[in-house]
Design an enzyme around this catalytic site. Sequence first.
Site, PDB file in Angstrom:
ATOM      1  N   LYS A  25       0.817  -1.212   0.000  1.00 29.57           N
ATOM      2  CA  LYS A  25       0.000   0.000   0.000  1.00 29.57           C
ATOM      3  C   LYS A  25       0.856   1.269   0.000  1.00 29.57           C
ATOM      4  O   LYS A  25       0.523   2.231  -0.677  1.00 29.57           O
ATOM      5  CB  LYS A  25      -0.942   0.013   1.197  1.00 29.57           C
ATOM      6  CG  LYS A  25      -0.271   0.333   2.510  1.00 29.57           C
ATOM      7  CD  LYS A  25      -1.266   0.390   3.636  1.00 29.57           C
ATOM      8  CE  LYS A  25      -0.570   0.421   4.967  1.00 29.57           C
ATOM      9  NZ  LYS A  25       0.109   1.694   5.258  1.00 29.57           N
ATOM     10  N   THR A  26       1.967   1.245   0.714  1.00 25.66           N
ATOM     11  CA  THR A  26       2.819   2.427   0.750  1.00 25.66           C
ATOM     12  C   THR A  26       3.365   2.728  -0.640  1.00 25.66           C
ATOM     13  O   THR A  26       3.414   3.875  -1.076  1.00 25.66           O
ATOM     14  CB  THR A  26       3.982   2.222   1.741  1.00 25.66           C
ATOM     15  OG1 THR A  26       3.434   1.736   2.967  1.00 25.66           O
ATOM     16  CG2 THR A  26       4.700   3.520   2.008  1.00 25.66           C
TER      17      THR A  26
ATOM     18  N   ARG B 220       1.912 -10.321  10.440  1.00 24.30           N
ATOM     19  CA  ARG B 220       3.267  -9.766  10.536  1.00 24.30           C
ATOM     20  C   ARG B 220       4.300 -10.769  10.071  1.00 24.30           C
ATOM     21  O   ARG B 220       5.439 -10.433   9.759  1.00 24.30           O
ATOM     22  CB  ARG B 220       3.628  -9.372  11.995  1.00 24.30           C
ATOM     23  CG  ARG B 220       2.830  -8.251  12.633  1.00 24.30           C
ATOM     24  CD  ARG B 220       2.681  -7.059  11.761  1.00 24.30           C
ATOM     25  NE  ARG B 220       1.425  -7.123  11.022  1.00 24.30           N
ATOM     26  CZ  ARG B 220       1.158  -6.367   9.962  1.00 24.30           C
ATOM     27  NH1 ARG B 220       2.049  -5.509   9.530  1.00 24.30           N
ATOM     28  NH2 ARG B 220       0.017  -6.477   9.328  1.00 24.30           N
TER      29      ARG B 220
ATOM     30  N   ASP C 202      -3.146   7.992   4.340  1.00 23.95           N
ATOM     31  CA  ASP C 202      -2.650   6.651   4.633  1.00 23.95           C
ATOM     32  C   ASP C 202      -3.407   6.108   5.847  1.00 23.95           C
ATOM     33  O   ASP C 202      -3.861   6.875   6.688  1.00 23.95           O
ATOM     34  CB  ASP C 202      -1.146   6.762   4.937  1.00 23.95           C
ATOM     35  CG  ASP C 202      -0.474   5.406   4.976  1.00 23.95           C
ATOM     36  OD1 ASP C 202      -1.064   4.431   4.481  1.00 23.95           O
ATOM     37  OD2 ASP C 202       0.656   5.332   5.505  1.00 23.95           O
ATOM     38  N   GLU C 203      -3.528   4.811   5.955  1.00 21.61           N
ATOM     39  CA  GLU C 203      -4.165   4.166   7.123  1.00 21.61           C
ATOM     40  C   GLU C 203      -5.520   4.804   7.431  1.00 21.61           C
ATOM     41  O   GLU C 203      -5.820   5.156   8.573  1.00 21.61           O
ATOM     42  CB  GLU C 203      -3.269   4.293   8.371  1.00 21.61           C
ATOM     43  CG  GLU C 203      -1.861   3.760   8.197  1.00 21.61           C
ATOM     44  CD  GLU C 203      -1.757   2.265   8.421  1.00 21.61           C
ATOM     45  OE1 GLU C 203      -2.795   1.570   8.371  1.00 21.61           O
ATOM     46  OE2 GLU C 203      -0.624   1.795   8.624  1.00 21.61           O
TER      47      GLU C 203
ATOM     48  N   GLN D 142      -7.558  -4.015   9.606  1.00 26.68           N
ATOM     49  CA  GLN D 142      -6.439  -3.672  10.490  1.00 26.68           C
ATOM     50  C   GLN D 142      -6.749  -2.474  11.377  1.00 26.68           C
ATOM     51  O   GLN D 142      -5.848  -1.802  11.878  1.00 26.68           O
ATOM     52  CB  GLN D 142      -5.178  -3.400   9.668  1.00 26.68           C
ATOM     53  CG  GLN D 142      -4.631  -4.645   8.998  1.00 26.68           C
ATOM     54  CD  GLN D 142      -3.290  -4.394   8.360  1.00 26.68           C
ATOM     55  OE1 GLN D 142      -2.284  -4.242   9.044  1.00 26.68           O
ATOM     56  NE2 GLN D 142      -3.260  -4.337   7.046  1.00 26.68           N
TER      57      GLN D 142
END
Length: 721
Positions: free
Chosen positions: A36-37, A603, A221-222, A252
């Site tokens: 995503k980044t 993770r 973002d997020e 998330q």
Amino acid sequence: MNLSEITQDLNPHQSQAVILDDRQNALILAGAGSGKTKVLINRIAYLLTQKNIHTDDILALTFTNKASKEMRERLEVLLRRPIGSMWIGTFHGLAHRLLRAHAAKAGLDDKFQILDQQDQFRIIKRLMKECQIDESKFPIRKVQWFINQQKDNGVRHTDIEAGNNYFVKKSLEVYALYEKHCNNNGLIDFAELLIRSYELLKNNSELLQHYQLRFKHILVDEFQDTNEVQYKWIKLLFNGKNTVFCVGDDDQSIYGWRGAKIENINKLSSDFAPLETIRLEQNYRSTGNILKASNALIGNNSQRMGKSLWTDSGDGDLIDLYEARTEIDEANYVVGTIQKHINNGVSANQCAILYRSNAQSRAFEGQLIKYNIAYIIYGGLRFFERAEVKDALCYLRMMENSADSVAFERVVNFPTRGIGNATVEKIREFANQQQTNLFQAAISIAPTLPTRAANALNTFIKLIEQMQDEAKNLNLPEKVSYLLKQSGLIEHYENDKADKVGSKVANLEELIAAAEQYQHEEDSEMDETTGFISSASLDSNGETSALPTQNVQLMTIHSAKGLEFPYVFLTGMEEDLFPSRQSKDEPHLLDEERRLCYVGMTRAMKKLTLSFAIKRFLHGQSFYSYPSRFLKETPSECLNEIKQKYGATQQNYQKDDIFNQDIHPQNDGDLSIGRTVKHAKFGFGTVINFEGKGDSARVQVRFKTAGTKWLISAYANLQFV
DNA sequence: ACAATAGGGATTTTT
DNA sequence: TCCCTATTGT
């Protein structure tokens, strides 16, 4: 720069998102590890290089300083040029920038200071004491929480009715008082940064229009972590002619308890219509088994946007599930396994031990020491939160602005110079009466005090005045260095017997280095010292860059969000611990716990190990616990169960029993630890201790809802289930 | 002013 | 158990 350079490393969905029409609002639902980044960064690069968009036209919002730094750096690498003053930053950081630029319009003193949690706590405490509000009935932490919660929701104390709720009523009183205090003293807390900058734009149409025209593209973002005010702020900046590009993952969302509103994701499609939604589901991080387990687990949540991660890199290992007898056994297994990995050439920093609550770290720490493996525990005090660093910063604040009452309180008698509580109380009282700041009040009343107190106070006043005077011609690091000596802080900490390693002095010296560092990356719009002090609050980590370590990483699952490790140990998978006791009975809280578990599992890159302990020592007591329901929700074909041969309580956990915590009747009425019992009034519970025999026996039962109680077994009439 | 001591509370914490 | 705070004694 041509288009292919921007899209060459992208999969079709990523690419679709990046080269979306520049008039299009978008929501990119980006699963864990789906890049995503990269999409966000390449999107900006696309706009800048292909669509004739200028860096000043862009507003890019993140939640952490780390994320914004990373975004900036990676963008500069991709573009092969610096992007200077582009508005990439955290919500708080950019709100702060906005408020500094328009302080007067926002109704703020132009020397306003940012309060961190600690400062805020102290002020609320002080105010409550002054109003004689009973701390035991109204815990300060709860009141503080209440106030912040209201602000996160964009609510002022005048906006709500207390109704019959006494706690709300009192909290509102404190909220009003606190707000007044902050306004009088030029103070602004984290939540206030957001709400105030929202109000600033809302109440100044010219200003709003200016920024609406300026920010042609707003990227977030997020997005699942935005709270009410943040959402309203973005919505305010949106005028229908500019666009929003939001990246997030509803699965998330783990900060609901801090005001994040997962629903904001759903609201996007109506508030920013038309909205294109693109899903990024290809995962580049984890093995197939890890993803299969994670997908299955999160499938138990309701109201998802819906998303299923996949990988083309194969199933990989099964997920190990270790049943430990105790938390020590668990730690021993985890650390022993890490040791084996290390023996096989894996470096320690590729291993992460994750847990739900910080208290769990202790057992692991013990074992790591025993095995002599280097480790690092995240989540302690951060650099700028350390007492000695804050002391120094408060001297710096006094030098900048002696009217700073928060700073005054902290340093007036530190290092101790004979100004006691009684004196400070008099100063406060006078300041209150005369509506002035503490420093002015101190100057005014010093002559009226008894000689000893007067002398002490005059020494302090002279010290501050002298420091202000002499610092005039110094640059930032010189000021810091000067203040450390002049205030006596260095000397005080050098003689501090409690600090044998001298880490406090080292931290103070580090502060000089931090000031030097700040000079180089200084925010040109702000006064240097003011900027430094603010950045200390807004970026309390104070770490220049994540330095590579050779240590095993220990942290909470919350702190692990956004990170990845080849070997992940997700520990303490027990009911009442994970999901936590406080959350398990509320469906929406339980869902958040499940998302947290999902975050933890995703993770892992190569290998995931889950573990739980049958008996755990926590808060000075041993507890028997059931395996987490999240284990039941993990498909057994992904799991490789590992058990000790001799379980301490094997009689209570038959082989296939682990996942079957539900009631199974037993005939014998014998008391044993771990038994589930039913009490007429308190309901179901687990026996955690007992003493005596027969009718005189006392039993300690931890009830599911009624807490832990000692009962006389003859009277308790417990049913064994 | 500071050390010793007793009591209470103990998810998670981007800013 | 451990950690933070408030109180008490020197």
